[in-house]
Every structure is written in structure tokens, then in C-alpha cells.
Design an enzyme around this catalytic site. Structure first.
Site, mmCIF file in Angstrom:
data_model
loop_
_atom_site.group_PDB
_atom_site.id
_atom_site.type_symbol
_atom_site.label_atom_id
_atom_site.label_comp_id
_atom_site.label_asym_id
_atom_site.label_seq_id
_atom_site.Cartn_x
_atom_site.Cartn_y
_atom_site.Cartn_z
ATOM 1 C CG ASP A 166 -7.172 8.548 8.125
ATOM 2 O OD1 ASP A 166 -8.325 8.885 7.746
ATOM 3 O OD2 ASP A 166 -6.292 8.181 7.339
ATOM 4 N N GLY A 176 0.823 -1.198 0.000
ATOM 5 C CA GLY A 176 0.000 0.000 0.000
ATOM 6 C C GLY A 176 0.854 1.243 0.000
ATOM 7 N NE ARG A 177 2.661 3.256 -5.015
ATOM 8 C CZ ARG A 177 2.390 2.131 -5.652
ATOM 9 N NH1 ARG A 177 1.205 1.561 -5.485
ATOM 10 N NH2 ARG A 177 3.288 1.587 -6.456
ATOM 11 N N GLY A 210 0.495 8.881 2.524
ATOM 12 C CA GLY A 210 1.038 10.216 2.371
ATOM 13 C C GLY A 210 2.477 10.341 2.814
ATOM 14 C CG PHE A 211 4.033 10.907 6.299
ATOM 15 C CD1 PHE A 211 5.078 11.751 6.624
ATOM 16 C CD2 PHE A 211 2.740 11.347 6.507
ATOM 17 C CE1 PHE A 211 4.841 13.009 7.151
ATOM 18 C CE2 PHE A 211 2.489 12.596 7.039
ATOM 19 C CZ PHE A 211 3.541 13.433 7.357
ATOM 20 N N GLY A 212 4.698 7.537 2.850
ATOM 21 C CA GLY A 212 5.565 6.482 2.344
ATOM 22 C C GLY A 212 4.795 5.268 1.863
ATOM 23 C CE LYS A 213 6.360 4.244 -3.551
ATOM 24 N NZ LYS A 213 7.239 3.927 -4.688
ATOM 25 C CB VAL A 214 3.033 -0.616 3.639
ATOM 26 C CG1 VAL A 214 3.136 -1.839 4.542
ATOM 27 C CG2 VAL A 214 2.665 0.603 4.463
#
Length: 629
Positions: free
Chosen positions: A432, A312-313, A315-319
């Protein structure tokens, strides 16, 4: 004599009746008897145990009691219920019990030794009570125990050595008691931080500030080296030192020039290339039992952060999905490589908060990696993805979430958020809450994830941010208009998440415009309810395999959570109780009376400021505002 004979035979007759009469055998329920004795031993000023009726066949219909398919009690949830009194040894008969939650009450007395019979126990939460006496050594028999929290009591005596035999133990908290003697220095106890044992003045050994008699010395801090005092200006030593320093500096610059050039070249290279730095060179973060991974270790685990491993992506990076050297699957969250303002603060915030918030319905941080070039977080891999992916992105071969699973997800997510709000000090606001941030483990147990937007909150303060972060459709109206967030903004997001579970739809979906429907899920649901079209709300994937009464109750909880006024929304602890069947009818009846007045005001043309249906569709520019997903 005949009367005496009949009196002697009567007990045998009753025994035979019990043996051969199946109805009589059912009525003899040892688990129900044990819980009834517990009820009788507790003071219950708020009547949370009102439904515990000993005349019923079994306790599986009682509030705050959960049973498995064989009608065996597997869970007792009585946390934060204002109970007092003492526990009873009879609890030891609940052989299938997995979760015993009695935290944040005023229960006193000793912890029964018979709890050591509960060999299926996974979580024992007795913290924030008034228990006294020793920790029973029989707890060492609980080989499936993962969570043991006995903190904030008045327990005394030594920590039983038998507890070190529990290899499954993940969370241990014995702080704020009157324990004494040495902390066991073998087994799994070596993994736990000093926080686990703090505020026990008479404890000694590892994890404390006190050395045990005849024990090994405690690690000492590095010696303090005072700065060299400046020499007098006229001394020859000063002149010689300056000359030597100049020569050394020149030599260092000469030899450092290639390294400086290499570093400049590395900065010009694309960021997919890594320069690993040993963890010892970056010591500003020390978080006890969290594992500190090397960058090389996570590179290997994720195949050099291959795009094919992206889960997943945000706002602060990717997983990324990764596999460690021991074969364990993990999810690695890699923050954006650009040195953007707030990126490092985001990392620090997540590490600090997740490390202190430990609950079975919260995503637990397994470890981290922090170097001058990289910030990474390592989580357990969630085999079943998120609720959002199971609802809307599942493969054709993947079955849809059935109704019992959705009910269980709703309750698990509520318990996780309730823990963040009521049992973290200071409290944690997620900010969130949505279906995409509720993850599912191998057993489809709900795990609240992504604390990237969470903020540590003081109990009495409301945090005011300069920029609203979150997801359109989930943002509470007061947060959207004022920037003020509180735990009630999480309650609103949770209510929208419930509607996602029920309907299978997105919280914000422009596709609904094609049918002249509202793009906001909450408005769409309210419109259908006004038209009494309840059947159109339920996810078609359920194929009518659901229970109408349960759907209605879940919708009621969702509407209570999404009221426009944050003061009128319930707390997450109240939501948990309503989902368990305690207090929903009264709360819903009270809400309906208020709504009648509001609807009458809506029908009066002189009133144009009604807020019953929130119009959140103004000035929308994108599906997401700033911040991670």
C-alpha cells in the site's frame, strides 16, 4: 650549483603558490583525494564508480556521494554494488560524513581504525561483506552513531568495551562473525537482543547460550514439572483426592461467581472502558528490545484515547497522538476493539515485521501493548505528518513542500522500500505504497510507514491473496486482476507516489471529471504528456520554483515504475540508483524504443489490445478497498 639552488627553492615556490592562489587551494580537496584512493583500492566490475573523476574540483558531483551546502561529503552510498577489494585509512578525513553504506558487497580486509575519526557518523553499515580482523575500539568515539551493522562478515576478537559508551546506539548487529570473549554487560548493550550476537560460537555472557569463565550464571529456563500420574481406581487415596477436589471446585465456583458476573457486566459496557492486564499474564510475544507498555500507561499518554488526539483512521483501527511520562511524543495505533477475524493476526504480523525491518527511512516500532482486550503499537511521533497531508491538507500558514524537499522525499522513500525488498529475509512487500503512508520527521526526511498490509515473502514465491487490499489509483494492474502481489506491485505504487509529489494531486480524484480529465492520476499524466503540456503537470504550489530537468527525470522514473508489465518495471534498488543519476538515461531510451512499437500497434485499427495506457476506472465503487490507510 645554481641548478641545485633552483631545485631546492621549487618546493617552496609551489607551497607559496598553493597558499596564495585560491584556485589551487580549491583543487587540493582532501575528501576527494580520500574517495579517489578508495576507488583505486576497490574492484568495480559494474562501473558504479565511473563518475568518480579525481580531476574534478570536488566529489559532490559524483554518483553515490551526497554533500551538504558547504560541499562537505555527508553520505557515501555504495550498498549492493558488487564491489570487492579493501578499504583505505584515508576515509578518516571525511569528518562530516554521516552515512557510510557499504553493505552487501565482497569487500575484505580489516575495518580501518581511522573510521573512529568520523565523529558525525550516524550510520555505519558494513554488513554482508568479507571483513576480517578485530572490531576497531576507536568506533567507541562515534558518539552520534545510531546504526552499527557489522553482521555477516568474518570479524574476530573481542567486542570492544568502548562501544558501550555510545548512548545513542539504536541498532546493533554483530551476528554471524567469529567474535569471541564476553559480551559487554554494561551500558547500552543491555538493551540489545540475542539476535545481535547470534552465530558467534566463541562469544559468552548476556545474549548468548554460553557462560563466561568466572562470570555470572546465565538465566535458566523454568523447571519442568511433570504431570501427576493418575491413581489406581480402587485406592482410598483416589477416593479422598476426588472428594477433596470436588469440595475445592465447589468453593472455587462459589467465590468465582461474583468475578464471572463482573466480567459479564464489563463485556456489556461500551468498549471505551478498559480493563488492564499486567504484561506478565500475556507472555506469547517477546520481542527483545521493544518496550512493552502497559495499557494504563498508554491510556494516560493519550488522555484515555480522546477523540481530540486522533491522528488518523484506517481499516484496522485508529492512530492517536500521545505523550509518555518522560515527555516523549508518540503515535499509538490502536487496533479495532471488535474481535474481528484477522485483527489479532494483523497485530502479530506488524510486530514481527517492523521489529526486524530497521532502516532510517522506515518507521521504527518503539513498543507495543498486548492484553486480552487490547492490541496497540507505539511509534515515534512524526512531527510533519505525511506527504499527502503536506501536499493537500496543510494549514494556510504552513509553507508548501519545496522542490529540493520533494526530491529528497522521493529518494528516501525509495531507499526504505529497497531495504524491505532486498535486505529483509524473507523480503517484505508493503502492498500500500502511497503519499499518505510516507511520513516526514522533523527534518522532512521520508519515513515509510504502515506495514499493516505487508506480507512476508519468500524470495522465489509470489503471494496470492484471496482479497485485494490497497488504495484505488495505487494498485498495480496485475494485482487488481489476479490477486498476485510481488515487490513489483510496490514499485508501481511508488511510481504513483512520485506523480503525487510532482503534481500535488490525488491518485484517484473524481473532481477531475469536471474538466473532462481522467480520474486516475496516471492516465491524466500520460494524456498531458502526449499533448506536451509538461508545465501543467507540476504542482502550482511550487510557483515555478523547480528545475525542469529534475522534474522530467522524476517523471521518467515514475513512468518506468508504472509500466503495465511487472517484469518491465525496475527493482527499487535500481530506482535508487536512477534517482542518484546512474542509469536513468539508458533505461529511458530503451523504454522509448518499446513504446514506439506499441504506439504504432495502437494506431493500427487491427490491434485493440494495447496496454500502454491502463484503464483502471472500471467497476470502481469507493476511494478505498479493504485494509488500513
Amino acid at each position: 650549483m645554481a641548478i641545485s639552488t633552483r631545485q631546492a627553492v621549487a618546493p617552496w615556490f609551489l607551497w607559496l603558490l598553493l597558499l596564495f592562489n585560491p584556485v589551487a587551494r580549491v583543487l587540493a580537496n582532501p575528501e576527494g583525494d580520500a574517495l579517489s584512493k578508495l576507488k583505486n583500492n576497490l574492484n568495480d566490475p559494474t562501473n558504479v564508480l565511473q563518475s568518480w573523476d579525481p580531476t574534478l574540483v570536488n566529489p559532490c558531483t559524483w554518483f553515490h556521494v551526497t554533500c551538504d551546502n558547504d560541499n562537505s561529503v555527508i553520505r557515501v552510498d555504495l550498498g549492493n554494488a558488487q564491489l570487492s577489494g579493501t578499504l583505505v585509512p584515508d576515509l578518516g578525513v571525511l569528518k562530516n560524513l554521516q552515512y557510510l553504506e557499504l553493505y552487501s558487497n565482497n569487500i575484505s580486509g580489516s575495518i580501518p581504525y581511522e573510521l573512529g575519526n568520523l565523529t558525525n557518523l550516524v550510520s555505519l553499515d558494513l554488513y554482508m561483506n568479507k571483513f576480517s580482523g578485530p572490531i576497531p575500539p576507536t568506533l567507541g568515539n562515534l558518539m552520534n552513531l545510531r546504526f552499527l551493522r557489522l553482521n555477516n562478515n568474518s570479524l574476530s576478537g573481542q567486542i570492544p568495551q568502548s562501544l558501550t559508551n555510545i548512548t545513542t546506539l539504536q541498532v546493533l548487529d554483530l551476528s554471524n562473525n567469529n567474535l569471541s570473549g564476553p559480551v559487554p554487560s554494561t551500558g547500552s548493550f543491555l538493551l540489545f537482543t540475542p539476535i545481535s550476537f547470534q552465530n558467534n560460537p566463541n562469544l559468552c555472557g548476556p545474549g548468548t547460550t554460553k557462560r563466561c569463565p568466572n562470570g555470572p550464571p546465565l538465566p535458566s529456563p523454568p523447571p519442568f514439572v511433570p504431570p501427576t500420574p493418575p491413581s489406581s481406581p480402587g485406592s482410598s487415596a483416589s477416593t479422598t483426592g476426588a472428594l477433596a477436589g470436588g469440595v475445592a471446585a465447589g468453593a472455587a465456583l462459589l467465590f468465582a461467581a461474583p468475578a464471572i458476573g463482573f466480567a459479564w457486566w464489563r463485556r456489556r459496557k461500551p468498549q471505551e472502558h478498559f480493563f488492564d492486564v499486567p504484561a506478565e499474564e500475556d507472555p506469547e510475544v517477546h520481542l527483545g528490545q521493544l518496550k512493552r507498555f502497559s495499557l494504563r500507561e498508554l491510556q494516560v499518554a493519550t488522555d484515555n484515547f480522546s477523540p481530540k488526539n486522533i491522528l488518523g483512521r484506517g481499516g484496522f483501527g485508529k492512530v492517536y497522538k500521545g505523550r509518555l511520562a518522560d515527555g516523549t511524543l508518540v503515535a499509538v495505533k490502536r487496533l479495532k476493539e471488535e474481535r474481528t477475524p484477522g485483527g489479532e493476526l494483523q497485530f502479530q504480523t506488524e510486530v514481527e515485521m517492523i521489529s526486524m525491518a530497521v532502516h532510517r527511512n522506515l518507521l521504527r516500532l518503539r513498543g507495543f501493548c498486548m492484553t486480552p482486550t487490547e492490541r496497540l503499537l507505539v511509534y515515534p511521533y512524526m512531527a510533519n505528518g505525511s506527504v499527502a497531508s503536506c501536499l493537500r491538507e496543510r494549514l494556510p500558514s504552513q509553507p508548501p513542500l519545496d522542490w529540493p524537499t520533494r526530491r529528497r522525499i522521493a529518494l528516501g522513500a525509495a531507499r526504505g522500500l529497497s531495504y524491505l525488498h532486498d535486505h529483509c529475509d524473507p523480503k517484505i512487500i508493503h502492498r500500500d505504497v502511497k503519499a499518505a503512508n510516507i511520513l516526514l520527521d522533523e527534518e522532512f526526511e521520508a519515513v515509510v510507514g504502515d506495514f499493516g498490509l505487508a506480507k512476508l515473502m519468500d524470495y522465489k514465491d509470489t503471494h496470492v491473496t484471496t482479497a485485494v487490499r490497497g488504495t484505488i489509483g495505487h494498485i498495480a494492474p496485475e494485482y487488481l486482476s489476479t490477486g498476485k502481489s510481488s515487490e513489483k506491485t510496490d514499485v508501481f505504487g511508488y511510481g504513483i507516489m512520485l506523480l503525487e509529489l510532482i503534481t500535488g494531486q490525488r491518485a484517484f480524484d473524481l473532481a477531475r471529471l469536471a474538466n473532462d480529465d481522467d480520474v486516475m492520476l496516471l492516465d491524466w499524466v500520460k494524456a498531458l504528456l502526449k499533448e506536451k503540456k509538461l508545465e501543467m503537470l507540476v504542482d502550482p504550489d511550487l510557483q515555478n520554483n523547480y528545475i525542469d530537468v529534475e522534474v522530467e527525470s522524476l517523471i521518467q522514473v515514475a513512468l518506468l515504475c508504472t509500466q503495465s508489465s511487472p517484469m518491465e518495471r525496475p527493482k527499487m534498488s535500481e530506482v535508487v540508483r536512477m534517482l542518484e543519476g546512474d542509469g536513468l538515461a539508458e533505461r529511458w531510451e530503451e523504454w522509448q524504443k518499446v513504446e514506439v512499437v506499441r504506439q504504432e500497434m495502437e494506431m493500427d485499427p487491427r490491434n485493440h489490445n494495447s496496454e500502454w495506457i491502463i484503464d483502471s476506472t472500471d467497476n470502481l465503487r469507493a476511494d478505498e478497498l479493504s485494509g488500513p490507510r
